[in-house]
Design a protein around this motif. Sequence first.
Motif, PDB file in Angstrom:
ATOM      1  N   ASN A  88      53.877 -35.325 -33.601  1.00 13.59           N
ATOM      2  CA  ASN A  88      54.166 -35.312 -35.026  1.00 13.59           C
ATOM      3  C   ASN A  88      55.085 -36.489 -35.324  1.00 13.59           C
ATOM      4  N   ARG A  89      54.729 -37.267 -36.287  1.00 17.02           N
ATOM      5  CA  ARG A  89      55.487 -38.467 -36.637  1.00 17.02           C
ATOM      6  C   ARG A  89      56.909 -38.135 -37.110  1.00 17.02           C
ATOM      7  N   LEU A  90      57.097 -36.997 -37.745  1.00 13.45           N
ATOM      8  CA  LEU A  90      58.394 -36.661 -38.319  1.00 13.45           C
ATOM      9  C   LEU A  90      59.370 -36.047 -37.322  1.00 13.45           C
ATOM     10  N   ASN A  91      58.863 -35.152 -36.455  1.00 11.77           N
ATOM     11  CA  ASN A  91      59.799 -34.451 -35.573  1.00 11.77           C
ATOM     12  C   ASN A  91      59.557 -34.710 -34.087  1.00 11.77           C
ATOM     13  N   GLY A  92      58.531 -35.452 -33.721  1.00 10.58           N
ATOM     14  CA  GLY A  92      58.285 -35.790 -32.325  1.00 10.58           C
ATOM     15  C   GLY A  92      57.695 -34.671 -31.485  1.00 10.58           C
ATOM     16  N   ARG A  93      57.327 -33.574 -32.125  1.00 14.60           N
ATOM     17  CA  ARG A  93      56.731 -32.449 -31.385  1.00 14.60           C
ATOM     18  C   ARG A  93      55.225 -32.640 -31.242  1.00 14.60           C
ATOM     19  N   LEU A  94      54.664 -31.891 -30.301  1.00 11.94           N
ATOM     20  CA  LEU A  94      53.218 -31.974 -30.069  1.00 11.94           C
ATOM     21  C   LEU A  94      52.439 -31.515 -31.292  1.00 11.94           C
ATOM     22  N   GLN A  95      51.411 -32.276 -31.651  1.00 15.01           N
ATOM     23  CA  GLN A  95      50.499 -31.887 -32.719  1.00 15.01           C
ATOM     24  C   GLN A  95      49.452 -30.928 -32.183  1.00 15.01           C
ATOM     25  N   ASP A  96      48.916 -31.257 -31.018  1.00 17.89           N
ATOM     26  CA  ASP A  96      47.848 -30.498 -30.382  1.00 17.89           C
ATOM     27  C   ASP A  96      48.176 -30.350 -28.900  1.00 17.89           C
ATOM     28  N   GLN A  97      47.378 -29.554 -28.235  1.00 12.47           N
ATOM     29  CA  GLN A  97      47.507 -29.431 -26.789  1.00 12.47           C
ATOM     30  C   GLN A  97      47.160 -30.779 -26.151  1.00 12.47           C
ATOM     31  N   PRO A  98      47.887 -31.212 -25.123  1.00 11.55           N
ATOM     32  CA  PRO A  98      47.567 -32.483 -24.467  1.00 11.55           C
ATOM     33  C   PRO A  98      46.137 -32.474 -23.915  1.00 11.55           C
ATOM     34  N   GLU A  99      45.459 -33.598 -24.062  1.00 13.68           N
ATOM     35  CA  GLU A  99      44.107 -33.752 -23.531  1.00 13.68           C
ATOM     36  C   GLU A  99      44.218 -34.494 -22.200  1.00 13.68           C
ATOM     37  N   ILE A 100      43.577 -33.955 -21.167  1.00 20.14           N
ATOM     38  CA  ILE A 100      43.608 -34.580 -19.849  1.00 20.14           C
ATOM     39  C   ILE A 100      42.176 -34.939 -19.461  1.00 20.14           C
ATOM     40  N   ILE A 101      41.961 -36.218 -19.168  1.00 15.90           N
ATOM     41  CA  ILE A 101      40.654 -36.717 -18.747  1.00 15.90           C
ATOM     42  C   ILE A 101      40.805 -37.219 -17.313  1.00 15.90           C
ATOM     43  N   THR A 102      39.911 -36.791 -16.427  1.00 16.86           N
ATOM     44  CA  THR A 102      39.971 -37.247 -15.037  1.00 16.86           C
ATOM     45  C   THR A 102      38.674 -37.945 -14.667  1.00 16.86           C
ATOM     46  N   LYS A 103      38.806 -38.968 -13.854  1.00 15.06           N
ATOM     47  CA  LYS A 103      37.638 -39.682 -13.315  1.00 15.06           C
ATOM     48  C   LYS A 103      37.904 -39.931 -11.831  1.00 15.06           C
ATOM     49  N   GLY A 104      37.044 -39.389 -10.979  1.00 12.39           N
ATOM     50  CA  GLY A 104      37.169 -39.618  -9.551  1.00 12.39           C
ATOM     51  C   GLY A 104      38.334 -38.905  -8.900  1.00 12.39           C
ATOM     52  N   PHE A 105      38.955 -37.970  -9.611  1.00 11.59           N
ATOM     53  CA  PHE A 105      40.115 -37.250  -9.076  1.00 11.59           C
ATOM     54  C   PHE A 105      39.740 -35.830  -8.718  1.00 11.59           C
ATOM     55  N   VAL A 106      39.413 -35.019  -9.695  1.00 12.25           N
ATOM     56  CA  VAL A 106      38.981 -33.637  -9.468  1.00 12.25           C
ATOM     57  C   VAL A 106      37.823 -33.339 -10.411  1.00 12.25           C
ATOM     58  N   MET A 107      36.972 -32.428  -9.986  1.00  9.93           N
ATOM     59  CA  MET A 107      35.893 -31.982 -10.855  1.00  9.93           C
ATOM     60  C   MET A 107      36.469 -30.983 -11.858  1.00  9.93           C
TER      61      MET A 107
END
Length: 87
Positions: free
Chosen positions: A14-33
């Motif tokens: 959030n631009r105003l308070n620095g808190r998360l807007q949404d759940q973090p998105e994690i993308i992996t390639k070549g690490f784990v299925m």
Amino acid sequence: LSQDGIVIVNVRLNRLNGRLQDQPEIITKGFVMVRDSVELLNEARKMITAAVKNTRGELKKELEETVSNFFYSETHRRPMVFINLTQ
């Protein structure tokens, strides 16, 4: 790139308070299925959320260290970690 794969973490703040807007998105390639690691990625999301709440100022660096250390402790692999912060 790394032989242990890569992990990209997208964090929307959030631009105003620095808190998360949404759940973090994690993308992996070549690490784990993804289908084999749902619990691992959920735990990583919890750690990222806690790191955002408890940041001491250098959020991007803190997230890189948190994610790297977590994945190493769980898998004994060191993927390259990229943090994308957007507001």
